[in-house]
Design a protein around this motif. Structure first.
Motif: not given
Length: 106
Positions: A8-11, A28-30, A46-60
């Motif tokens: 969904l997101y990467a920064g 940082t990604c979701n 609960t309803k729906g799907t909660r996004p997971a949050k994580g971190t990736l290597d800078f070069l990815l």
């Protein structure tokens, strides 16, 4: 472990630790594991799907073509500082665009 995800997101970030002078960097990604985006009524009320949050290597970040989009992600499991298992994306490959659209047109 390999799994399709919707990214969904990467920064990227780069933060200089003023005390140690160390450069902390990453992405940082979701993302969703629920790639078909079907509506979910969960057993806990609960309803729906909660996004997971994580971190990736800078070069990815160079492998991230666009978001939101479908990716094949490779995960590695480790134990976090709280002694709980942690899944971390160690690689990913772009697969296709995704769109969130209404099921029925009005």
């Amino acid at each position: 472990m390999e799994q399709e995800i919707i990214l969904l997101y990467a920064g990227q970030y780069q933060i200089l630790d003023e005390k140690t002078g160390e450069l902390n960097q990453g992405v940082t990604c979701n993302y969703y594991f629920n790639t078909n985006l079907t509506a979910e009524d969960n057993a806990n009320g609960t309803k729906g799907t909660r996004p997971a949050k994580g971190t990736l290597d800078f070069l990815l970040m160079s492998k991230i073509v666009k978001a939101p989009a479908l990716y094949r992600a490779r995960f590695q499991m480790s134990i976090g500082s709280d002694m709980k298992p942690v899944l971390k994306i160690i690689d990913l490959d772009y697969m296709d665009e995704v769109k969130i659209v209404p099921v029925k047109a009005k």
